[in-house]
Design a protein around this motif. Structure first.
Motif, PDB file in Angstrom:
ATOM      1  N   VAL A  26       0.912  -1.238   0.059  1.00 41.67           N
ATOM      2  CA  VAL A  26       0.184  -0.070  -0.103  1.00 41.67           C
ATOM      3  C   VAL A  26       0.879   1.207  -0.197  1.00 41.67           C
ATOM      4  O   VAL A  26       1.936   1.275   0.953  1.00 41.67           O
ATOM      5  CB  VAL A  26      -0.838  -0.081   1.183  1.00 41.67           C
ATOM      6  CG1 VAL A  26      -1.883   1.292   1.039  1.00 41.67           C
ATOM      7  CG2 VAL A  26      -1.880  -1.272   1.165  1.00 41.67           C
ATOM      8  N   ASP A  27       0.656   2.095  -1.120  1.00 38.81           N
ATOM      9  CA  ASP A  27       1.439   3.587  -0.953  1.00 38.81           C
ATOM     10  C   ASP A  27       0.508   4.574  -0.582  1.00 38.81           C
ATOM     11  O   ASP A  27       1.017   5.313   0.106  1.00 38.81           O
ATOM     12  CB  ASP A  27       1.972   3.436  -2.407  1.00 38.81           C
ATOM     13  CG  ASP A  27       2.461   4.889  -2.570  1.00 38.81           C
ATOM     14  OD1 ASP A  27       1.846   5.722  -3.084  1.00 38.81           O
ATOM     15  OD2 ASP A  27       3.698   5.144  -2.325  1.00 38.81           O
ATOM     16  N   HIS A  28      -0.709   4.654  -0.991  1.00 40.43           N
ATOM     17  CA  HIS A  28      -1.754   5.683  -0.494  1.00 40.43           C
ATOM     18  C   HIS A  28      -3.214   5.151  -0.518  1.00 40.43           C
ATOM     19  O   HIS A  28      -3.236   3.836  -1.058  1.00 40.43           O
ATOM     20  CB  HIS A  28      -1.603   6.886  -1.474  1.00 40.43           C
ATOM     21  CG  HIS A  28      -1.716   6.795  -2.863  1.00 40.43           C
ATOM     22  ND1 HIS A  28      -0.716   6.044  -3.760  1.00 40.43           N
ATOM     23  CD2 HIS A  28      -2.630   7.105  -3.653  1.00 40.43           C
ATOM     24  CE1 HIS A  28      -1.338   6.186  -4.712  1.00 40.43           C
ATOM     25  NE2 HIS A  28      -2.387   6.831  -4.919  1.00 40.43           N
ATOM     26  N   ALA A  50      -7.521   0.994  -1.220  1.00 37.61           N
ATOM     27  CA  ALA A  50      -6.256   1.109  -1.136  1.00 37.61           C
ATOM     28  C   ALA A  50      -5.359   0.637  -2.110  1.00 37.61           C
ATOM     29  O   ALA A  50      -5.702  -0.382  -2.692  1.00 37.61           O
ATOM     30  CB  ALA A  50      -5.884  -0.044   0.235  1.00 37.61           C
ATOM     31  N   VAL A  51      -4.306   1.348  -2.569  1.00 38.50           N
ATOM     32  CA  VAL A  51      -3.570   1.216  -3.788  1.00 38.50           C
ATOM     33  C   VAL A  51      -2.200   1.254  -3.517  1.00 38.50           C
ATOM     34  O   VAL A  51      -1.552   1.752  -2.528  1.00 38.50           O
ATOM     35  CB  VAL A  51      -4.068   2.059  -4.925  1.00 38.50           C
ATOM     36  CG1 VAL A  51      -5.463   1.913  -5.229  1.00 38.50           C
ATOM     37  CG2 VAL A  51      -3.615   3.607  -4.383  1.00 38.50           C
ATOM     38  N   ASP A  60      -5.109  -7.412  -0.657  1.00 33.46           N
ATOM     39  CA  ASP A  60      -4.964  -7.887   0.731  1.00 33.46           C
ATOM     40  C   ASP A  60      -4.890  -7.082   1.840  1.00 33.46           C
ATOM     41  O   ASP A  60      -4.457  -7.316   2.909  1.00 33.46           O
ATOM     42  CB  ASP A  60      -3.753  -9.076   0.859  1.00 33.46           C
ATOM     43  CG  ASP A  60      -2.368  -8.235   0.669  1.00 33.46           C
ATOM     44  OD1 ASP A  60      -1.591  -8.842   0.910  1.00 33.46           O
ATOM     45  OD2 ASP A  60      -2.560  -7.219   0.168  1.00 33.46           O
ATOM     46  N   TYR A  61      -5.367  -5.807   1.774  1.00 34.55           N
ATOM     47  CA  TYR A  61      -5.267  -4.774   2.715  1.00 34.55           C
ATOM     48  C   TYR A  61      -6.519  -4.974   3.586  1.00 34.55           C
ATOM     49  O   TYR A  61      -7.653  -5.015   3.440  1.00 34.55           O
ATOM     50  CB  TYR A  61      -5.519  -3.468   1.945  1.00 34.55           C
ATOM     51  CG  TYR A  61      -5.235  -2.272   2.971  1.00 34.55           C
ATOM     52  CD1 TYR A  61      -6.276  -1.592   3.647  1.00 34.55           C
ATOM     53  CD2 TYR A  61      -4.183  -1.919   3.430  1.00 34.55           C
ATOM     54  CE1 TYR A  61      -6.297  -0.632   4.668  1.00 34.55           C
ATOM     55  CE2 TYR A  61      -3.794  -0.851   4.660  1.00 34.55           C
ATOM     56  CZ  TYR A  61      -4.811  -0.389   4.941  1.00 34.55           C
ATOM     57  OH  TYR A  61      -4.802   0.711   5.760  1.00 34.55           O
ATOM     58  N   THR A 121       2.274   7.946   6.770  1.00 38.56           N
ATOM     59  CA  THR A 121       2.946   7.866   5.477  1.00 38.56           C
ATOM     60  C   THR A 121       2.035   7.631   4.327  1.00 38.56           C
ATOM     61  O   THR A 121       2.204   8.037   3.239  1.00 38.56           O
ATOM     62  CB  THR A 121       4.283   7.826   5.232  1.00 38.56           C
ATOM     63  OG1 THR A 121       4.248   6.135   5.123  1.00 38.56           O
ATOM     64  CG2 THR A 121       5.286   8.219   6.261  1.00 38.56           C
ATOM     65  N   ILE A 122       1.139   6.793   4.807  1.00 38.90           N
ATOM     66  CA  ILE A 122       0.119   6.216   3.797  1.00 38.90           C
ATOM     67  C   ILE A 122      -1.256   7.066   4.093  1.00 38.90           C
ATOM     68  O   ILE A 122      -1.760   6.909   5.204  1.00 38.90           O
ATOM     69  CB  ILE A 122      -0.108   4.855   4.263  1.00 38.90           C
ATOM     70  CG1 ILE A 122       1.274   3.893   4.037  1.00 38.90           C
ATOM     71  CG2 ILE A 122      -1.140   4.165   2.942  1.00 38.90           C
ATOM     72  CD1 ILE A 122       1.241   2.486   4.316  1.00 38.90           C
TER      73      ILE A 122
END
Length: 452
Positions: A26-28, A50-51, A60-61, A121-122
């Motif tokens: 997950v980045d953001h 979630a991407v 799977d978030y 940060t996410i």
């Protein structure tokens, strides 16, 4: 040379693998408010996805996100949130939609922030353009409690009322003290006011817009604070546990010089009689439904001061067994017509006396007890209800009792025993009711003579 080729190949392989792993982490969050333009108080859909860094869904978030509006602290968020957090479930499949879940209380550019609970940060942010509601400039605000003209005996009281939900409310006490509160989702605001002055106090409530501007104000409510010595000493309930609709006795001991003592059970008020000095008693019938009922006591002195003691005692009511004996039918077919569950409700404009309906009863006679305790028939009613309107300032109390009438198989009319007398608040209209009854009786006699 072969050794360094192998090292280089391993390094490249590792970098490719790490790139793949990072791409699928997950980045953001992709956040959407729909529509992205609305009015104050209008509901918007909120979507969170979630991407990874390539905007590809991370399937799977299943972690926790923090949801809030930085621009509008009064914004209404999804009701499923627990302390502004939501935990993604496997069934969500990395994406969650909250329908009609976000409402902004302020106009202008408003935002929604989404943060991973464990890694700030996410995150993801979305903005929406919110305009003023044309009706928001004309909001009503009312003070429901206390009632205007109320007299209390302590220097504090809770002020409550209604206006548009999620709005700021300013309560002004005696023209100078200001207290702030906010309406909830049920449109209700409340605030306990302390340090009231002895004698007269004035309350005024104002509703504010998002910029703190007053857009409506209530009417003034005035109350008085008078110190007095009214107090409840003791309450006895005998027995404390009864069957449904069975009679029990209540005894209330108070300070002296009271004018009236009432108890309220299941929203029904009953007046007690002073049988001994400072001791007030009454025989009351238990409610029909089983359960534990609170007993409130209301005390009034000769000066009109009133003191309420909430839940001063309790009464437990048991359900009558299904195989309880049925009323015995006499040989002459005269069934038991005892009046049960006699209830009195006193309102501002009328007194209402009701009792349980008897299937065998054809009608009911309502009697008034005169000063010499003789009975005077007031009216015959077909339904188990008797009302007396009170519209004049003059108020007095009279005793009333009820008899049930029925027919035997041979069409013989018979009456049952008189119910216990109940003291009812009345007024001059009682005289009008008597005149109507006399006139009706006269018409009956005239018509009977004509037929003869």
């Amino acid at each position: 040379m072969n050794f360094w080729k192998k090292v280089l190949l391993a390094a490249v392989t590792y970098l490719v693998w790490m790139s793949s792993v990072l791409a699928w982490s997950v980045d953001h969050f992709q956040v959407t408010l729909s529509p992205d333009a609305a009015k104050v108080g209008e509901a918007l859909d909120l979507t969170i996805e979630a991407v990874d860094k390539n905007n590809i869904a991370v399937t799977d978030y299943e972690w926790v996100v923090l949801i809030f509006s930085e621009s509008d602290s009064e914004a209404e968020l999804p009701i499923v949130l627990e302390e502004n957090t939501y935990t993604f479930k496997k069934s969500d499949q990395w994406k969650i939609l909250f329908e009609n879940a976000v409402k902004f209380a302020k106009d202008g550019t408003q935002n929604i922030h989404i943060y991973d609970f464990n890694d700030d940060t996410i995150f993801g942010i979305w903005e929406a353009k919110i305009s003023k509601d044309a009706n928001s400039e004309n909001l009503n605000i009312d003070i429901i409690s206390p009632e205007n003209g109320l007299t209390i005996w302590v220097n504090k009281i809770k002020v409550s009322g209604t206006t548009e939900k999620n709005h700021q409310v300013k309560i002004i006490v005696n023209g100078k003290n200001e207290l702030n509160t906010t309406t909830n989702n049920e449109w209700v605001y409340e605030k306990e006011i302390t340090n009231l002055v002895d004698w007269e106090n004035i309350f005024l409530a104002k509703v504010l817009d998002a910029n703190g501007k007053v857009i409506w104000e209530s009417k003034e409510v005035k109350i008085k604070v008078e110190k007095n010595s009214i107090s409840l000493i003791n309450v006895k309930v005998n027995p404390e546990e009864v069957d449904s609709e069975w009679a029990f006795e209540i005894e209330v001991t108070t300070t002296p010089a009271l004018r009236e003592v009432n108890v309220i059970i299941n929203d029904v008020s009953s007046k007690l009689e002073e049988t001994k000095e400072w001791i007030y008693t009454a025989k009351i019938y238990a409610p029909k439904e089983e359960g534990t009922y609170k007993i409130d006591v209301i005390l009034k002195d000769e000066l009109g001061h009133e003191q309420k003691e909430l839940w001063a005692a309790s009464l437990k009511v048991n359900k009558v067994a299904l195989n309880a004996a049925e009323p015995v039918v006499e040989k002459n077919e005269k069934k038991d017509l005892k009046i049960t569950w006699l209830k009195l409700v006193e309102l501002k404009t009328k007194s209402i006396l009701t009792w349980d309906k008897l299937e065998e009863a054809k009608s009911y006679n309502v009697y008034k007890k005169l000063e010499d305790w003789k009975l005077e028939l007031i009216v015959n009613v077909s339904e188990p209800k008797f009302e007396i309107e009170i519209t004049w300032d003059e108020v007095k109390y009279d005793y009333f009792a009820v008899k049930a009438l029925a027919e035997t198989g041979s069409w013989e009319i018979y009456e049952w025993d008189l119910s216990e007398a109940t003291k009812i608040k009345t007024g001059p209209e009682m005289l009008i009711l008597l005149l109507v009854s006399i006139f009706a009786a006269w018409l009956y006699l005239v018509s009977k003579q004509k037929r003869a």
